[in-house]
Structure formats: C-alpha cells, structure tokens
Design a protein around this motif. Structure first.
Motif, mmCIF file in Angstrom:
data_model
loop_
_atom_site.group_PDB
_atom_site.id
_atom_site.type_symbol
_atom_site.label_atom_id
_atom_site.label_comp_id
_atom_site.label_asym_id
_atom_site.label_seq_id
_atom_site.Cartn_x
_atom_site.Cartn_y
_atom_site.Cartn_z
ATOM 1 N N LYS A 27 0.832 -1.195 0.000
ATOM 2 C CA LYS A 27 0.000 0.000 0.000
ATOM 3 C C LYS A 27 0.874 1.255 0.000
ATOM 4 N N ARG A 82 -9.906 7.467 5.244
ATOM 5 C CA ARG A 82 -9.443 6.167 4.778
ATOM 6 C C ARG A 82 -7.919 6.083 4.767
ATOM 7 N N THR A 277 -4.720 8.531 -11.525
ATOM 8 C CA THR A 277 -5.945 7.745 -11.439
ATOM 9 C C THR A 277 -7.134 8.614 -11.841
ATOM 10 N N ASP A 360 -17.989 4.924 -0.816
ATOM 11 C CA ASP A 360 -17.903 3.471 -0.631
ATOM 12 C C ASP A 360 -17.835 2.727 -1.970
ATOM 13 N N VAL A 363 -13.885 3.831 -3.561
ATOM 14 C CA VAL A 363 -12.656 3.652 -2.789
ATOM 15 C C VAL A 363 -11.869 2.402 -3.179
ATOM 16 N N ASP A 364 -12.574 1.362 -3.673
ATOM 17 C CA ASP A 364 -11.877 0.110 -3.978
ATOM 18 C C ASP A 364 -11.346 0.040 -5.408
ATOM 19 N N GLY A 365 -11.514 1.127 -6.171
ATOM 20 C CA GLY A 365 -10.983 1.146 -7.534
ATOM 21 C C GLY A 365 -11.951 0.649 -8.592
ATOM 22 N N SER A 366 -13.181 0.279 -8.189
ATOM 23 C CA SER A 366 -14.154 -0.269 -9.149
ATOM 24 C C SER A 366 -14.491 0.698 -10.277
ATOM 25 N N SER A 368 -12.319 3.243 -11.168
ATOM 26 C CA SER A 368 -11.062 3.937 -11.446
ATOM 27 C C SER A 368 -10.352 3.369 -12.665
ATOM 28 N N PRO A 373 -7.324 0.542 -5.905
ATOM 29 C CA PRO A 373 -7.980 1.190 -4.769
ATOM 30 C C PRO A 373 -7.256 2.480 -4.383
ATOM 31 N N LEU A 374 -7.930 3.293 -3.598
ATOM 32 C CA LEU A 374 -7.384 4.574 -3.153
ATOM 33 C C LEU A 374 -6.000 4.428 -2.530
ATOM 34 N N ASN A 375 -5.833 3.440 -1.657
ATOM 35 C CA ASN A 375 -4.542 3.334 -0.952
ATOM 36 C C ASN A 375 -3.442 2.709 -1.789
#
Length: 383
Positions: A27, A82, A277, A360, A363-366, A368, A373-375
């Motif tokens: 991460k 997050r 991103t 929500d 945040v997981d990159g779905s 993007s 994901p964001l992190n």
C-alpha cells in the motif's frame, strides 16, 4: 479428491494474484493530501475568505457550520479518513489550521479557467485553478523556509511529503454551467471544453515539475440532475430523461469527462513517473440518483435544506437563508427532518449520506482507471 480440490483452489488464488497486480504491491503510505477543486471538496476555503457557510450546514457530523456546503462530510473527508489522515485545513483559513498532513486549496464556486465576472455578479469564486496552483506553489516553498527557521514545525509538512503526497482534483462542473449562465448553447459550451482541459493539464504538469507524483482525479458529476440547474435554466419536459435529469446538461458533462479521460491518457505519456488515477464519479452519482428509492433514499431532486418551489430550492433564498419579520430574524430555508435519507442537500450539493454512499463505491478502484484502490493510488499500471 480432497487434495485435487485444494490444488484447484490454490491455482485460482495464484491466477487471481497474477491477474490483479494490486495484490503483489504494498500500500502507498501517503503522508499528506493536497486538494484542488470547487464546493464538492471545499472544507472551508470560501467560508474563510467570504464568510462562513451558515447553519444548518454541518449539522449532521460537525454539529456546527464547518466550512462545507453540506450537512456533514464530503468525499475529500472520507478520503482523508481512509488514508488515516486528519481532515484537510483550508489554505485560506488562518484559524486553528494544521497543515502537517496537507492543505486544501479548493473553494466553492471555483472554475478551471478564470471568470470575467466578480463573485457578486455570477457567484463564481475568484480563486480559479490557476490561483489555487499559485497558492500551492507558494505554500510548498514558504512552508519549508518557515520549518527551517524553527517555527510551526508541527503544523507544516516535511519536505519529502510533497513528493509522497496524494494530489486530489474535483473541478470543472462550474465551468460548464458558466457558459449556460452567459446564454451559450450546448454546442458553444462543448466548444470551449478543450481549452478548459488544456489549462487543467498545465496545472498537473506544473505540480509534477515541483515533485508531485500521485494524482487522483474525479471527473465531473451529472450536472443535469441537480435541482439548481433544472430550476435556473428552465429545463423543458422534452429535455428530461427517464430518471428525471436534464439530458443536455448531462451530455455536456459526459463530453467533458470523455475529453478529460483523453487528457489523462496524454498526461501519462508526457509524465512517465506520474501515477494518475481517473475516477468516474459521474457513473456512481448518476446510478445513485436514478435508483434512489431502491437504495433507501427519498426523492433525489428534492433539496433537504431549502425553501419552496418544485425542488425545495430557491436561488434567492438558499439553505440557511433568513428574513427579518417584525424585527425578528426568521430562518426560512431550513433543513429537512432526516438528511440521512436525502441525496441532495441544498439544490447544488450532496448530503453526507450520499457522499458516504458514493465514496464506498469508488474507494476500492471499481470506477477507477487504472482499477487500483485509493490506498494504491501511487502505483502505475506498468509496475
């Protein structure tokens, strides 16, 4: 048979690891966020410069006005949470600010390119994206001079924070409505989108030249679904889509987003060390509005905080608007009873509940490109 099953499961896991490179990466450890944008991510910049967003703004989470045009937290607040960072202090706020983990240069009403009007004439902030960059550049330089002098060291970012930080952007929506306010046609608004994105691209390049490497860019939302747009521009029945949104304005937003994505692709070629991103918040917001009831929300076009009219929105009496009657001050534009089931807060902005739902999903990159994901937003696809 059992060993075969275990072997098969192991094979599936290995395949997933190979196909999804995120699992092979550590991460990102973002020490700071530097945000640029408009009211969608303004945590108090406009309030600091021109007067606080009045109550009931802030009522749900902060319980007092907190510089945000919402009842609570914005997407940028959930991003900070997050990443384990404090909420961003606005660059313009001199009261109680802590910039050790970044700064927010966004102001409500900001545009990518400067407007040829005053704020009192049009409502657009004079702090356009080019000004926000000047403020950032000055902040980067002066914060390190002040740190070396031994002052405010705990309130300013360390030198390497700028190269390791996440740079977030959510801007462009106001540039589109600005054209309509000047009575431009949809085609005329589309015609200046390339110029907007040329200026946007330059800002990314300037930040890159000063060491910025990780960029998280939101596209613009479905402006044709906002009550203030449908009220302000007298949308006809023929322009309304099956979900109740104004198609011409959404078409322009989608055109902007298409060109923004092309701009991001070009920037990746020109800035080889950058991780950029592109986040499709349009798709998430439009899905939320078009499926509001199924998702547990009420009428997506009815503002929670407002006064009168079809959408509980009146641009002459906005959220928190007051009137003096017989010497007594009365708040006309009040909050609704339960903001948690509303999507629209004040005709223009989203409620905290809506912002949380949107966050929500992204945040997981779905939504993007690349789908990290964001992190993991410091990673590039070629890694």
């Amino acid at each position: 048979m059992e060993s075969l099953t275990i072997h098969a499961i192991g094979l599936v896991i290995v395949v997933k690891l190979v196909l999804n490179p995120v699992f092979c990466l550590s991460k990102c450890d973002f020490p700071a966020i530097f945000n640029f944008g408009d009211s969608n991510s303004d945590t108090g910049g406009l309030s600091a410069a021109f007067g606080q967003a009045p109550p009931p703004n802030g009522e749900t989470f902060f319980h007092i006005p907190a510089g945000r045009f919402s009842d609570g937290r914005l997407l940028i607040d959930f991003i900070s949470e997050r990443l384990g960072l404090p909420y961003l202090s606005p660059y313009l706020d001199s009261m109680g600010s802590n910039f050790s983990h970044g700064a927010n240069f966004a102001t409500a009403g900001s545009t990518i390119r400067p407007q040829n009007t005053t704020m009192s004439q049009s409502g657009y902030s004079p702090i356009s994206l080019d000004v926000q960059f000047v403020q950032y550049s000055d902040f980067q330089r002066r914060s390190q001079i002040i740190r070396k002098q031994g002052f405010f060291q705990n309130l300013l970012p360390e030198e390497d924070s700028f190269s390791r930080a996440l740079y977030t952007f959510d801007i462009g929506q106001n540039d589109l409505t600005a054209g309509y306010k000047l009575n431009m046609s949809t085609e005329q608004v589309k015609a200046y989108v390339p110029d907007l994105l040329g200026q946007f691209s330059n800002i990314i390049k300037y930040i890159y030249a000063q060491g910025g490497r990780s960029f998280w860019i939101h596209n613009t939302g479905p402006v044709g679904c906002l009550p203030y747009v449908m009220d302000r521009f007298l949308v006809t029945a023929a322009q309304i889509d099956k979900y109740g949104c104004a198609s011409p304005f959404n078409d322009v937003a989608q055109y902007f987003n298409l060109r923004l994505k092309e701009t991001v692709v070009q920037l990746r070629k020109e800035l080889p060390l950058a991780a950029i991103t592109y986040v499709d918040v349009y798709a998430v917001k439009y899905y939320l509005i078009s499926h509001a009831n199924k998702l547990g929300f009420e009428d997506p076009f009815l503002a929670c905080c407002g006064h009168g009219g079809k959408y509980n929105y009146n641009r002459f009496n906005k959220c928190g608007g007051k009137k003096v009657v017989n010497g007594k001050e009365i708040i006309l534009a009040k909050s609704c009873r339960n903001p948690s089931v509303r999507i629209n807060w004040d005709g223009t902005h989203f409620t905290e509940a809506a912002n949380k739902w949107i966050f929500d999903r992204i945040v997981d990159g779905s939504f993007s490109d690349p789908p990290f994901p964001l992190n993991f937003a410091c990673r590039r696809m070629d890694h």
